[in-house]
Design a protein around this motif. Structure first.
Motif, PDB file in Angstrom:
ATOM      1  N   THR A   4       1.001  -1.580   0.550  1.00 50.18           N
ATOM      2  CA  THR A   4      -0.398  -0.802  -0.179  1.00 50.18           C
ATOM      3  C   THR A   4       1.291   1.371   0.146  1.00 50.18           C
ATOM      4  N   GLU A   5       1.938   0.969   0.411  1.00 51.13           N
ATOM      5  CA  GLU A   5       2.980   2.449   0.628  1.00 51.13           C
ATOM      6  C   GLU A   5       3.209   2.915  -0.964  1.00 51.13           C
ATOM      7  N   HIS A   6       3.911   1.390  -1.596  1.00 52.80           N
ATOM      8  CA  HIS A   6       4.035   1.614  -3.151  1.00 52.80           C
ATOM      9  C   HIS A   6       2.645   1.819  -3.646  1.00 52.80           C
ATOM     10  N   ILE A   7       1.697   1.856  -3.716  1.00 55.14           N
ATOM     11  CA  ILE A   7       0.152   2.279  -4.216  1.00 55.14           C
ATOM     12  C   ILE A   7       0.476   3.549  -3.590  1.00 55.14           C
ATOM     13  N   LYS A   8       0.365   4.341  -2.569  1.00 59.51           N
ATOM     14  CA  LYS A   8       0.378   5.682  -1.620  1.00 59.51           C
ATOM     15  C   LYS A   8       1.268   6.636  -2.519  1.00 59.51           C
ATOM     16  N   LEU A   9       2.618   6.065  -3.241  1.00 56.12           N
ATOM     17  CA  LEU A   9       2.984   6.657  -3.756  1.00 56.12           C
ATOM     18  C   LEU A   9       3.598   7.144  -5.350  1.00 56.12           C
ATOM     19  N   ALA A  10       3.308   6.442  -5.790  1.00 57.32           N
ATOM     20  CA  ALA A  10       3.348   5.760  -6.985  1.00 57.32           C
ATOM     21  C   ALA A  10       2.565   6.923  -7.817  1.00 57.32           C
TER      22      ALA A  10
END
Ligand SMILES: Cc1cc2nc3c(=O)[nH]c(=O)nc-3n(C[C@H](O)[C@H](O)[C@H](O)COP(=O)(O)OP(=O)(O)OC[C@H]3O[C@@H](n4cnc5c(N)ncnc54)[C@H](O)[C@@H]3O)c2cc1C
Length: 316
Positions: A4-10
């Protein structure tokens, strides 16, 4: 980092891959050989499936049969650690209820936590190949939601040993499975969606879907999820068709439809190379359209077909 961090930062749609542990007897080199050609696409995370043992019957010299338990693809936890060290990419181990007691699950989670793995995809698993129904272990979980709750408990510092003092809280980001065409055992779509909603309410942070070959099915599923208050990312799971026999194997194994337009083209092919070309074109078109819809991640089931997946990702 968590999924979810990856998705938030994408800033754009991300890419991720799913791999199977190699067959028993093969080394970690088999995994690197498979993943090396895919790493140029900078996957945000790599999922590693889990395979329970299967019961087999071996004929003895006296003609009687001996029952043996065989795990053909062990090594999920160690492969995740190897991927993280070798490629510096996050790994997502799959954890299943089947074949695990709650204590064994806790031990696996402790190992993953020591190894610095931040993510888990929790699943029920299927019945062993030669059994019809899924049977939980006597001290195991019957549904993915129960396994999920065990991980959530550990994230809150609650382990199975009740009088454990000052136990550290784990920080697993938990994903679950979703089925755009319904899970095969669910009596109907609304019932399946309600069980999915229960997993989300219990702490699931994202969903990865079963493969599908018609984007409208994914979009309708996402809408139904949103309608009942499921607001977490729903990551499409994608697999290209690469062999003619998959026209029957995929529907039988995964309970998904293959659209007539795709099936008709596959039927016309004379070789599996031609099928792979058709499957690649279809997957490129599907992926481009999903990207246009703004899906958070395109998650590819690579299943030993790294070169096909590489052609798809290169084209989008
Ligand atoms: C992305 C993805 C990855 C996968 N990876 C693996 C893997 O690595 N290893 C593996 O063995 N399998 C894997 N599978 C297959 C999966 O284990 C099977 O599809 C399994 O049959 C269901 O798992 P689940 O987590 O969806 O189960 P659950 O969420 O437990 O649901 C199973 C069925 O029970 C119903 N249900 C749920 N909760 C309840 C309840 N409380 N009461 C009654 N019914 C209920 C659901 O509607 C559904 O029909 C994967 C599937 C997907 C989509």
């Amino acid at each position: 980092m968590t999924v979810t961090e990856h998705i938030k930062l994408a800033k754009d749609t991300l890419i991720s891959f799913e791999i199977l542990p190699p067959l028993k007897g093969k080394g970690i080199g088999a995994i690197y050989d498979h993943l090396d050609p895919l790493m140029e696409f900078k996957p945000s995370f790599i999922n590693v499936t889990y395979h329970r043992s299967e019961t087999m019957f071996k004929k003895k010299p006296d003609g009687r049969f001996e029952k043996i338990d065989v795990r053909k693809r062990p090594g999920t936890v160690a492969i995740c650690a190897a991927i993280m060290n070798h490629y510096r990419v996050d790994a997502v181990p799959h954890l299943i209820c089947g074949g695990f007691s709650k204590n064994e699950t806790e031990d696996a989670l402790i190992d993953l936590n020591f190894l610095g793995v931040d993510n888990v995809l929790v699943l029920r698993g299927d019945a062993p190949r030669n059994e019809t129904f899924f049977d939980p272990e006597p001290d195991g979980h019957a549904y993915a939601i129960e396994l999920l709750k065990q991980v959530v408990n550990m994230n809150n510092g609650i382990y199975l040993e009740e009088d454990l003092k000052g136990a550290l809280k784990t920080k697993f980001c938990i994903g679950v499975a979703g089925y755009p065409e319904k899970h095969f055992e669910a009596p109907n779509m609304p019932a399946d969606l309600n069980y999915l909603k229960a997993k989300v309410d219990a702490g699931a942070e994202y969903i990865i879907t079963q493969m599908f070959f018609d984007n409208q099915k994914y979009l309708a599923f996402v809408q139904k999820c949103r309608d009942i208050g499921i607001n977490i990312p729903i990551i499409p799971g994608l697999k290209p068709i690469t062999a003619k026999k998959q026209l029957t194997v995929i529907p039988r194994t995964f309970y998904v439809d293959i659209p007539a337009e795709l099936a008709d083209e596959v039927v016309k092919c004379k070789t599996d190379d031609e099928v792979a070309a058709v499957g690649t074109e279809w997957m490129i078109a599907q992926s481009r359209e999903l990207k246009k819809f703004g899906v958070p991640v395109l998650h590819y089931y690579t299943l030993g077909k790294a070169s096909v997946i590489a052609n798809v990702v290169k084209a989008i």
